[in-house]
Design a protein around this motif. Structure first.
Motif, PDB file in Angstrom:
ATOM      1  N   GLN A 135       0.501  -1.215   0.183  1.00  0.00           N
ATOM      2  CA  GLN A 135       0.193  -0.319   0.230  1.00  0.00           C
ATOM      3  C   GLN A 135       0.795   0.997  -0.455  1.00  0.00           C
ATOM      4  O   GLN A 135       1.159   2.188  -0.700  1.00  0.00           O
ATOM      5  CB  GLN A 135      -0.679   0.244   1.193  1.00  0.00           C
ATOM      6  N   ILE A 136       1.623   1.308   0.724  1.00  0.00           N
ATOM      7  CA  ILE A 136       2.944   2.603   0.972  1.00  0.00           C
ATOM      8  C   ILE A 136       3.336   2.462  -0.996  1.00  0.00           C
ATOM      9  O   ILE A 136       3.312   3.335  -0.544  1.00  0.00           O
ATOM     10  CB  ILE A 136       4.031   2.290   2.015  1.00  0.00           C
ATOM     11  N   THR A 137       3.750   1.768  -0.977  1.00  0.00           N
ATOM     12  CA  THR A 137       4.663   1.545  -2.808  1.00  0.00           C
ATOM     13  C   THR A 137       3.622   2.036  -3.529  1.00  0.00           C
ATOM     14  O   THR A 137       4.183   3.290  -4.333  1.00  0.00           O
ATOM     15  CB  THR A 137       4.907  -0.109  -3.007  1.00  0.00           C
ATOM     16  N   GLY A 138       2.562   1.633  -3.741  1.00  0.00           N
ATOM     17  CA  GLY A 138       1.198   2.271  -4.199  1.00  0.00           C
ATOM     18  C   GLY A 138       0.935   3.482  -3.958  1.00  0.00           C
ATOM     19  O   GLY A 138       0.639   4.132  -5.170  1.00  0.00           O
ATOM     20  N   GLU A 139       1.031   3.974  -3.288  1.00  0.00           N
ATOM     21  CA  GLU A 139       0.629   5.513  -2.538  1.00  0.00           C
ATOM     22  C   GLU A 139       1.969   6.465  -2.692  1.00  0.00           C
ATOM     23  O   GLU A 139       1.555   7.536  -3.873  1.00  0.00           O
ATOM     24  CB  GLU A 139       0.342   5.805  -1.222  1.00  0.00           C
ATOM     25  N   ILE A 140       3.055   5.998  -2.915  1.00  0.00           N
ATOM     26  CA  ILE A 140       4.604   6.337  -3.723  1.00  0.00           C
ATOM     27  C   ILE A 140       4.063   6.245  -5.303  1.00  0.00           C
ATOM     28  O   ILE A 140       4.828   7.187  -5.818  1.00  0.00           O
ATOM     29  CB  ILE A 140       5.243   5.651  -2.592  1.00  0.00           C
ATOM     30  N   ALA A 141       3.933   5.421  -5.570  1.00  0.00           N
ATOM     31  CA  ALA A 141       3.530   5.508  -6.695  1.00  0.00           C
ATOM     32  C   ALA A 141       2.258   6.061  -7.692  1.00  0.00           C
ATOM     33  O   ALA A 141       2.622   6.971  -8.862  1.00  0.00           O
ATOM     34  CB  ALA A 141       3.480   3.916  -7.685  1.00  0.00           C
ATOM     35  N   ARG A 142       1.788   6.314  -6.728  1.00  0.00           N
ATOM     36  CA  ARG A 142       0.926   6.761  -7.191  1.00  0.00           C
ATOM     37  C   ARG A 142       1.019   8.564  -7.408  1.00  0.00           C
ATOM     38  O   ARG A 142       0.767   9.471  -8.714  1.00  0.00           O
ATOM     39  CB  ARG A 142      -0.804   7.184  -6.618  1.00  0.00           C
ATOM     40  N   VAL A 143       1.364   9.255  -6.350  1.00  0.00           N
ATOM     41  CA  VAL A 143       2.519  10.455  -6.557  1.00  0.00           C
ATOM     42  C   VAL A 143       3.040  10.472  -7.292  1.00  0.00           C
ATOM     43  O   VAL A 143       2.844  11.870  -7.956  1.00  0.00           O
ATOM     44  CB  VAL A 143       2.931  10.899  -5.292  1.00  0.00           C
ATOM     45  N   ARG A 144       3.810   8.939  -7.271  1.00  0.00           N
ATOM     46  CA  ARG A 144       4.820   9.395  -8.321  1.00  0.00           C
ATOM     47  C   ARG A 144       4.369   9.744  -9.853  1.00  0.00           C
ATOM     48  O   ARG A 144       4.683  10.588 -10.854  1.00  0.00           O
ATOM     49  CB  ARG A 144       5.851   8.537  -8.522  1.00  0.00           C
ATOM     50  N   ASN A 145       3.356   9.629 -10.122  1.00  0.00           N
ATOM     51  CA  ASN A 145       2.902   9.348 -11.623  1.00  0.00           C
ATOM     52  C   ASN A 145       1.621  10.872 -11.677  1.00  0.00           C
ATOM     53  O   ASN A 145       1.744  11.639 -12.885  1.00  0.00           O
ATOM     54  CB  ASN A 145       1.706   7.908 -11.903  1.00  0.00           C
ATOM     55  N   ILE A 146       1.185  11.864 -10.523  1.00  0.00           N
ATOM     56  CA  ILE A 146       0.966  12.670 -11.011  1.00  0.00           C
ATOM     57  C   ILE A 146       1.862  13.493 -11.130  1.00  0.00           C
ATOM     58  O   ILE A 146       1.742  14.064 -11.821  1.00  0.00           O
ATOM     59  CB  ILE A 146       0.006  13.037  -9.208  1.00  0.00           C
ATOM     60  N   VAL A 147       2.577  13.516 -10.657  1.00  0.00           N
ATOM     61  CA  VAL A 147       4.386  14.901 -10.393  1.00  0.00           C
ATOM     62  C   VAL A 147       4.781  14.735 -11.739  1.00  0.00           C
ATOM     63  O   VAL A 147       5.079  14.911 -12.704  1.00  0.00           O
ATOM     64  CB  VAL A 147       4.688  14.522  -9.248  1.00  0.00           C
TER      65      VAL A 147
END
Length: 174
Positions: A135-147
């Motif tokens: 879940q942490i990895t998924g949240e980080i990936a989501r933020v990275r993709n937004i940026v």
């Protein structure tokens, strides 16, 4: 030079001889509405001199070109060029290619730091399950993709997701 009676109507040829131009040149001025063939000599002379003054001042020109407007446009362009050069000198402006390069390098470094977070969290909190780390990895990936998907337009408008993302970020505080 013959005497001219400026109080009487004049032929185009006579007026041309008076001012030192051809009859065709006067005919051209009549055709363009600058001179009127019904004017008497002194009126023709005044209208002709007025036209010459306008041309000399750059307010009237042949064709569509307006010299005063063209000069003002050139002065404006020169002023803008100098203002931009001054802004570059003061480091207020930079070439787009340089900004893109800096942002690309910064984005690469940030991505590396973000990717290391799940491993660091797992080491500090060994009791977390694989699903928690996922879940942490998924949240980080989501933020990275937004940026990664951001554009200049995104920076100009307030982000409506700011409230949601900060609330989600609070859930992850460990």
């Amino acid at each position: 030079m013959s005497d001219f009676d400026l109080s009487k109507p004049m032929t185009q040829a006579a007026f041309g001889a008076l001012v030192g131009v051809s009859q065709q040149a006067i005919g051209n001025l009549v055709g363009r509405g600058i001179l009127d063939k019904n004017m008497v000599g002194h009126q023709l002379l005044q209208a002709y001199c007025s036209h010459l003054r306008e041309q000399a001042a750059g307010r009237a020109a042949n064709g569509e070109l307006d010299l005063a407007t063209e000069r003002a446009g050139l002065a404006k362009a020169q002023r803008e060029k100098i203002e931009m050069q001054n802004a570059v000198t003061r480091s207020e402006l930079a070439p787009v290619a340089l900004i893109e390069e800096v942002l690309s390098k910064a984005g690469g470094k940030i991505a590396g730091i973000l990717e290391a977070i799940p491993g660091g969290v797992k080491r500090r909190v060994p009791s977390l399950s694989a699903d928690d780390i996922k879940q942490i990895t998924g949240e980080i990936a989501r933020v990275r993709n937004i940026v990664a998907g951001m554009s200049l337009d995104d920076l100009r408008e307030p982000d409506e997701d700011d409230d949601d993302s900060s609330a989600e970020g609070e859930e992850l505080d460990l």
